[in-house]
Motif scaffolding. Structure first.
Motif, short mmCIF file in Angstrom:
data_model
loop_
_atom_site.label_atom_id
_atom_site.label_comp_id
_atom_site.label_asym_id
_atom_site.label_seq_id
_atom_site.Cartn_x
_atom_site.Cartn_y
_atom_site.Cartn_z
N VAL A 8 44.80 13.06 99.98
CA VAL A 8 43.49 12.58 99.56
C VAL A 8 43.70 11.42 98.58
CG1 VAL A 8 43.34 14.23 97.64
CG2 VAL A 8 41.25 13.23 98.59
N ASP A 9 42.91 10.38 98.73
CA ASP A 9 42.90 9.30 97.76
C ASP A 9 41.44 8.94 97.49
OD1 ASP A 9 42.01 7.65 99.84
OD2 ASP A 9 44.03 6.97 100.30
N LEU A 10 41.21 8.02 96.58
CA LEU A 10 39.83 7.73 96.19
C LEU A 10 39.01 7.17 97.33
CD1 LEU A 10 40.09 6.29 92.56
CD2 LEU A 10 39.15 8.48 93.30
N ASP A 11 39.60 6.31 98.16
CA ASP A 11 38.84 5.74 99.27
C ASP A 11 38.43 6.80 100.29
OD1 ASP A 11 38.67 3.03 98.51
OD2 ASP A 11 40.74 2.70 99.11
N SER A 12 39.37 7.69 100.62
CA SER A 12 39.02 8.74 101.59
C SER A 12 38.04 9.73 100.98
CB SER A 12 40.29 9.46 102.07
OG SER A 12 40.90 10.20 101.02
N LEU A 13 38.18 10.00 99.70
CA LEU A 13 37.26 10.91 99.02
C LEU A 13 35.85 10.32 99.00
CD1 LEU A 13 37.08 13.56 97.37
CD2 LEU A 13 37.48 12.19 95.32
N PHE A 14 35.76 9.02 98.70
CA PHE A 14 34.46 8.35 98.70
C PHE A 14 33.82 8.39 100.08
CE2 PHE A 14 32.51 4.29 99.99
CZ PHE A 14 31.28 4.44 99.37
N ALA A 15 34.58 8.01 101.11
CA ALA A 15 34.03 7.94 102.46
C ALA A 15 33.59 9.31 102.96
CB ALA A 15 35.07 7.34 103.42
N PHE A 16 34.41 10.34 102.71
CA PHE A 16 34.06 11.70 103.15
C PHE A 16 32.80 12.18 102.44
CE2 PHE A 16 34.19 16.31 102.74
CZ PHE A 16 34.47 16.72 104.04
N GLY A 17 32.76 12.01 101.12
CA GLY A 17 31.60 12.46 100.35
C GLY A 17 30.33 11.73 100.70
N LEU A 18 30.44 10.43 101.00
CA LEU A 18 29.26 9.66 101.36
C LEU A 18 28.65 10.18 102.67
CD1 LEU A 18 27.36 7.26 100.90
CD2 LEU A 18 29.01 5.81 102.11
N GLU A 19 29.50 10.48 103.64
CA GLU A 19 28.98 11.01 104.90
C GLU A 19 28.33 12.37 104.70
OE1 GLU A 19 28.67 9.33 107.71
OE2 GLU A 19 29.52 7.66 106.57
N ARG A 20 28.90 13.21 103.84
CA ARG A 20 28.30 14.52 103.59
C ARG A 20 26.97 14.37 102.85
NH1 ARG A 20 32.07 14.29 106.06
NH2 ARG A 20 30.37 13.97 107.54
N LEU A 21 26.88 13.40 101.97
CA LEU A 21 25.61 13.13 101.28
C LEU A 21 24.55 12.71 102.29
CD1 LEU A 21 23.88 12.62 98.73
CD2 LEU A 21 24.87 10.33 98.64
N LEU A 22 24.92 11.83 103.20
CA LEU A 22 23.98 11.38 104.23
C LEU A 22 23.59 12.53 105.16
CD1 LEU A 22 25.62 7.92 105.06
CD2 LEU A 22 23.61 8.36 103.62
N ASP A 23 24.55 13.41 105.45
CA ASP A 23 24.23 14.61 106.24
C ASP A 23 23.13 15.41 105.54
OD1 ASP A 23 26.15 14.00 108.13
OD2 ASP A 23 27.65 15.39 107.33
N GLY A 24 23.30 15.60 104.24
CA GLY A 24 22.33 16.39 103.48
C GLY A 24 20.96 15.74 103.42
N LEU A 25 20.93 14.40 103.39
CA LEU A 25 19.64 13.71 103.30
C LEU A 25 18.82 13.83 104.58
CD1 LEU A 25 20.53 10.48 101.30
CD2 LEU A 25 19.19 12.44 100.51
N THR A 26 19.44 14.24 105.68
CA THR A 26 18.65 14.42 106.90
C THR A 26 17.62 15.53 106.73
OG1 THR A 26 20.29 15.97 107.85
CG2 THR A 26 20.54 13.62 108.38
N VAL A 27 17.88 16.46 105.80
CA VAL A 27 16.91 17.52 105.54
C VAL A 27 15.61 16.94 105.01
CG1 VAL A 27 16.45 19.61 104.17
CG2 VAL A 27 18.75 19.20 105.10
N VAL A 28 15.74 15.87 104.22
CA VAL A 28 14.58 15.23 103.60
C VAL A 28 14.03 14.10 104.46
CG1 VAL A 28 13.78 13.96 101.56
CG2 VAL A 28 15.46 15.80 101.29
#
Length: 292
Positions: free
Chosen positions: A264-284
């Motif tokens: 894990v590095d910062l770039d992969s952590l950022f990209a993974f977390g961003l996609e999960r955030l966008l996944d969560g926003l589909t609820v709204v």
């Protein structure tokens, strides 16, 4: 010296103290890279960065066949012709080279070759200066034509913000979610990003919460960029290289939470977390192609 500072900044502060106290006078040689490594017990990268910061803020200068010496004190120039943009540009360069710890009205004045009091004709205090350099950093963003769909649009917005933090590792510390500064560069980012939500059936509070959640996620991850950059200078290893080197010592402990091949590095952590955030926003927000 402040033990909480990165090693290179402690070295900078110590040498600047010697200069201010007259122990080192204009024209005197300053400790070499090897001398700093020996006397402070640091790596070559740390010693090199300390000297770079001292040169950047005008404390030292290079002389042919001599090396680095204490800089001659330059007479202050007239305030005429010094514009706010030049002041902000100098402040950004100082922060880029040495972090916010190196930024002061005095350092900016030295960079510009003017008396410190001259700056107060353009700025009220350092707090205003830090707001202005944050705004300047966001003003550098070149916004593309927004892609279709809220998800793609917000992804690009997150990536643009992340890139700004990579250019200026000090920037995350100046971004406030609850007390944002209404400055042009920051507002332009907000306006462009919120266009992703146009046409959706959202009340103003929800729109603002979606925006703030995205900004806060990216900023929260990006606060690690500066510490990682300092660690890279101190160790000479990326986080991935450091992790691999530690396996010989911490391997049994690491194996309890991750496979040795997992990285894990910062770039992969950022990209993974961003996609999960966008996944969560589909609820709204619903699916990217929907209009709610």
């Amino acid at each position: 010296m402040n033990a909480g500072q990165p090693p290179y900044l402690r070295i900078v502060a110590d040498i600047q103290r010697r200069i201010a106290g007259g122990e080192l006078r204009p024209g005197d040689p300053v400790p070499t890279t090897r001398a700093i490594m020996r006397d402070w017990g640091v790596a070559m990268a740390t010693a090199t960065k300390a000297l770079a910061v001292l040169k950047q803020d005008g404390s030292i200068e290079s002389r042919a066949r001599v090396g680095a010496v204490v800089a001659q004190r330059k007479p202050a120039r007239s305030a005429r012709g010094i514009e706010r943009d030049r002041v902000v540009g100098a402040a950004v360069r100082i922060a880029d080279a040495g972090g916010l710890q190196a930024l002061s009205m005095r350092a900016v004045a030295g960079e510009l070759g003017v008396a410190t009091m001259t700056l107060y004709r353009h700025l009220d205090d350092k707090a205003e200066l830090t707001q202005l350099i944050a705004d300047a950093a966001f003003a550098e963003i070149d916004y593309p034509e927004p892609p279709p769909g809220w998800r793609s649009h917000l992804r690009v917005a997150g990536e643009l913000q992340w890139a700004a933090y990579q250019r200026h590792p000090w920037l995350p510390r100046l971004v406030s979610i609850t007390r944002p500064a209404p400055l042009p560069g920051l507002l332009a980012y907000g306006v462009w990003t919120l266009r992703a939500l146009d046409g959706l059936d959202l009340d103003p509070s929800t729109r603002l919460h979606v925006y703030a959640t995205l900004v806060n996620y990216v900023r929260g991850t990006a606060v690690n960029i500066e510490t990682e950059a300092v660690a890279l200078l101190d160790t000479g290893m990326t986080s991935t290289e450091w992790g691999r080197a530690r396996l010989s010592v911490d391997g049994p402990l690491v194996a309890r939470i991750a496979d040795q091949g997992a990285e894990v590095d910062l770039d992969s952590l950022f990209a993974f977390g961003l996609e999960r955030l966008l996944d969560g926003l589909t609820v709204v927000l619903g699916s990217p192609g929907s209009r709610r």
